[in-house]
Design an enzyme around this catalytic site. Structure first.
Site, PDB file in Angstrom:
ATOM      1  N   SER A  41      38.806  43.295  38.390  1.00 10.60           N
ATOM      2  CA  SER A  41      38.706  42.034  39.121  1.00 10.60           C
ATOM      3  C   SER A  41      37.425  41.875  39.924  1.00 10.60           C
ATOM      4  O   SER A  41      36.977  40.763  40.148  1.00 10.60           O
ATOM      5  CB  SER A  41      39.915  41.880  40.042  1.00 10.60           C
ATOM      6  OG  SER A  41      40.030  42.999  40.899  1.00 10.60           O
ATOM      7  N   HIS A  91      43.847  39.633  34.931  1.00  8.07           N
ATOM      8  CA  HIS A  91      42.606  38.856  34.814  1.00  8.07           C
ATOM      9  C   HIS A  91      42.191  38.687  33.351  1.00  8.07           C
ATOM     10  O   HIS A  91      41.004  38.549  33.053  1.00  8.07           O
ATOM     11  CB  HIS A  91      41.470  39.520  35.600  1.00  8.07           C
ATOM     12  CG  HIS A  91      41.539  39.270  37.070  1.00  8.07           C
ATOM     13  ND1 HIS A  91      41.195  38.070  37.649  1.00  8.07           N
ATOM     14  CD2 HIS A  91      41.931  40.066  38.089  1.00  8.07           C
ATOM     15  CE1 HIS A  91      41.357  38.136  38.955  1.00  8.07           C
ATOM     16  NE2 HIS A  91      41.805  39.343  39.256  1.00  8.07           N
ATOM     17  N   LYS A 126      47.777  33.532  37.725  1.00  7.51           N
ATOM     18  CA  LYS A 126      46.335  33.295  37.525  1.00  7.51           C
ATOM     19  C   LYS A 126      46.162  32.254  36.407  1.00  7.51           C
ATOM     20  O   LYS A 126      46.461  31.095  36.611  1.00  7.51           O
ATOM     21  CB  LYS A 126      45.630  34.617  37.272  1.00  7.51           C
ATOM     22  CG  LYS A 126      45.645  35.488  38.546  1.00  7.51           C
ATOM     23  CD  LYS A 126      44.792  36.728  38.465  1.00  7.51           C
ATOM     24  CE  LYS A 126      44.645  37.366  39.837  1.00  7.51           C
ATOM     25  NZ  LYS A 126      45.413  38.594  40.017  1.00  7.51           N
TER      26      LYS A 126
HETATM   27  C1  LIG Z   1      46.222  39.371  40.947  1.00  2.00           C
HETATM   28  C2  LIG Z   1      46.554  40.695  40.440  1.00  2.00           C
HETATM   29  C3  LIG Z   1      47.822  41.249  40.634  1.00  2.00           C
HETATM   30  C4  LIG Z   1      48.870  40.591  41.477  1.00  2.00           C
HETATM   31  O1  LIG Z   1      49.447  39.510  40.836  1.00  2.00           O
HETATM   32  P1  LIG Z   1      50.581  38.692  41.596  1.00  2.00           P
HETATM   33  O2  LIG Z   1      51.430  38.151  40.499  1.00  2.00           O
HETATM   34  O3  LIG Z   1      49.886  37.648  42.381  1.00  2.00           O
HETATM   35  O4  LIG Z   1      51.317  39.643  42.464  1.00  2.00           O
HETATM   36  C5  LIG Z   1      48.096  42.461  40.049  1.00  2.00           C
HETATM   37  N1  LIG Z   1      47.169  43.135  39.328  1.00  2.00           N
HETATM   38  C6  LIG Z   1      45.926  42.624  39.150  1.00  2.00           C
HETATM   39  C7  LIG Z   1      44.922  43.398  38.331  1.00  2.00           C
HETATM   40  C8  LIG Z   1      45.583  41.403  39.710  1.00  2.00           C
HETATM   41  O5  LIG Z   1      44.343  40.934  39.549  1.00  2.00           O
END
Ligand SMILES: *Cc1c(COP(=O)(O)O)cnc(C)c1O
Length: 415
Positions: free
Chosen positions: A190, A218, A249
């Site tokens: 990320s 991501h 996302k």
């Molecule tokens: C955003 C993210 C999460 C968390 O996701 P949520 O559904 O918002 O809890 C977990 N792992 C990675 C790699 C992320 O980028």
């Protein structure tokens, strides 16, 4: 006295220390739906300002897509607002199972289990499938939620240097005495936007009898030719034992996550994963919206193709201006500034120019690695990107960093 004056003072001191270190995080209030153009109130109470959003995970521009909103609305009417239950008591509707089926098909796995979030999926999965006779071997840059999930699991823990396949192989050899080995990585990292070498990781797993875990938060929806994820990009679909990902996302941006993968592992999560057993079910309105999202992106690659075009245009534009960016193909494009104050100053000036981005610095990234992480969306048109590039050129010139490399920026501003 439950919260004595000196207790309160001790917490006030802690907060002051965060402020003094320049690490205090202020929330900004968006007064519009999420999208390419948003209206932001900052600081609180200030009049709203229209800005271009370059820091959302809204990769496919589906967060406020009319068809998704409409599907969510229909779901609200058909299945109600909430279920007031965890899944295994009375919180599972037909649509939850339907969404799990669609995720299984999209990710190319054997089965899927929804969680309240991907943070929860990562918190529950390791403990559910590993024992104290097993070992977890993680890339050193995995997401914080994976680190937390590993802490909750009794298996031994080890790490390998970021994307260093030699080091990973060495660790796999070292741990041959363990009952099971699980390699753990993000699909797309990320902070840097680089992709895991999943083809090499799978080959090493096969050679040294290990399983592979990939967090695709991501990546799901846009990495790979049809957007299935990093495993598609690397040609190893069907070979990943555990995939976790988020609905928060690219896949609509609301909330919810899942564990997807080998049938037996998913079933063990259903039996044992604590965030599945003890936290409320994903709301029907979100499940209905997510089903529509998967229908939209399974039918056409139009959105991920536009995102790819935008990413290329943006990367080339920033390079032409003379900014120092991390190389790669993902729509995460970090503009490197190295110095924390510089990153905050540049972000503030860009905001004044109508561009919403955020400076990242320690502890979110390593010391001396401060940056502005820009993120592209299929919702951006070329005109958004052109205005963004013009603002970066103007602010970059103000700080005299155009055309400078890492060492020159650090020489000028410190790290
Ligand atoms: C955003 C993210 C999460 C968390 O996701 P949520 O559904 O918002 O809890 C977990 N792992 C990675 C790699 C992320 O980028």
């Amino acid at each position: 006295m439950a919260f004595a004056t000196r207790t309160r003072e001790s917490y006030q001191q802690e907060l002051s220390a965060i402020r003094e270190a320049g690490l205090f995080k202020e929330e900004r209030f968006i007064r519009s739906p999420q999208g390419a153009d948003i209206e932001v109130e900052f600081p609180a109470g200030a009049p709203g300002k229209k800005v271009i959003n370059l820091c959302a995970n809204n990769y496919l521009g589906l967060s406020s897509h009319p068809e998704v909103v409409e599907a969510a609305r229909r779901g609200l009417d058909a299945r109600g607002y909430g279920l007031s239950s965890v899944r295994f008591i009375c919180g599972t509707q037909d649509i939850h199972r339907q969404l799990e089926g669609k995720l299984t098909e999209f990710l190319g796995t054997e089965d899927t289990l929804l969680f309240p979030s991907c943070m929860d999926a990562n918190a529950g999965v390791f403990e559910a499938v590993l024992t104290d006779r097993d070992v977890m071997i993680a890339d050193r840059l995995v997401h914080a939620s994976i680190v937390d999930g590993m802490r909750l699991c009794k298996a031994a823990t080890d790490t390998y240097k970021h994307s260093d396949m030699k080091h990973l192989e060495q660790k796999l050899q070292e741990h041959q005495d363990k009952q099971r080995r699980l390699i753990i990585t993000d699909g797309v990292f990320s902070m840097d936007g680089d992709l895991a070498r999943l083809d090499e990781i799978v080959a090493l797993a096969e050679k040294h009898d290990a399983m592979v875990f990939v967090d695709e938060s991501h990546a799901s929806g846009f990495i790979g030719k049809t957007g299935r994820g990093t495993h598609e990009h690397c040609g190893v679909m069907g070979k990943i034992d555990i995939v976790t990902t988020t609905l928060g996302k690219a896949l609509g941006g609301a909330s919810g996550g899942c564990v997807s993968g080998r049938r037996e592992l998913v079933e063990l999560c259903r039996q044992r994963a604590r965030p599945y057993l003890f936290s409320n079910t994903v709301a029907p309105v979100i499940v209905s919206g997510a089903i529509k999202v998967l229908e939209l992106i399974s039918g056409t690659t139009e959105r991920r193709d536009k995102l790819e075009w935008n990413t290329k245009y943006w990367r080339e534009g920033l390079l032409k201006i003379g900014l120092d960016i991390k190389a790669g193909d993902s729509p995460i494009v970090p503009v490197m500034l190295y110095n924390a104050k510089l990153a905050q100053d540049v972000a503030r000036d860009l905001y004044a120019e109508g561009i919403y981005v955020v400076g990242f610095f320690f502890p979110v990234v390593a010391k001396g690695q401060a940056r502005i992480r820009t993120q592209l969306s299929a919702a951006h048109d070329q005109s958004h990107l052109d205005r963004g590039l013009a603002a970066f050129a103007k602010v970059g010139a103000k700080y005299g960093i155009l055309g400078l490399g890492k060492n020159e920026i650090i020489e000028k501003y410190g790290a």
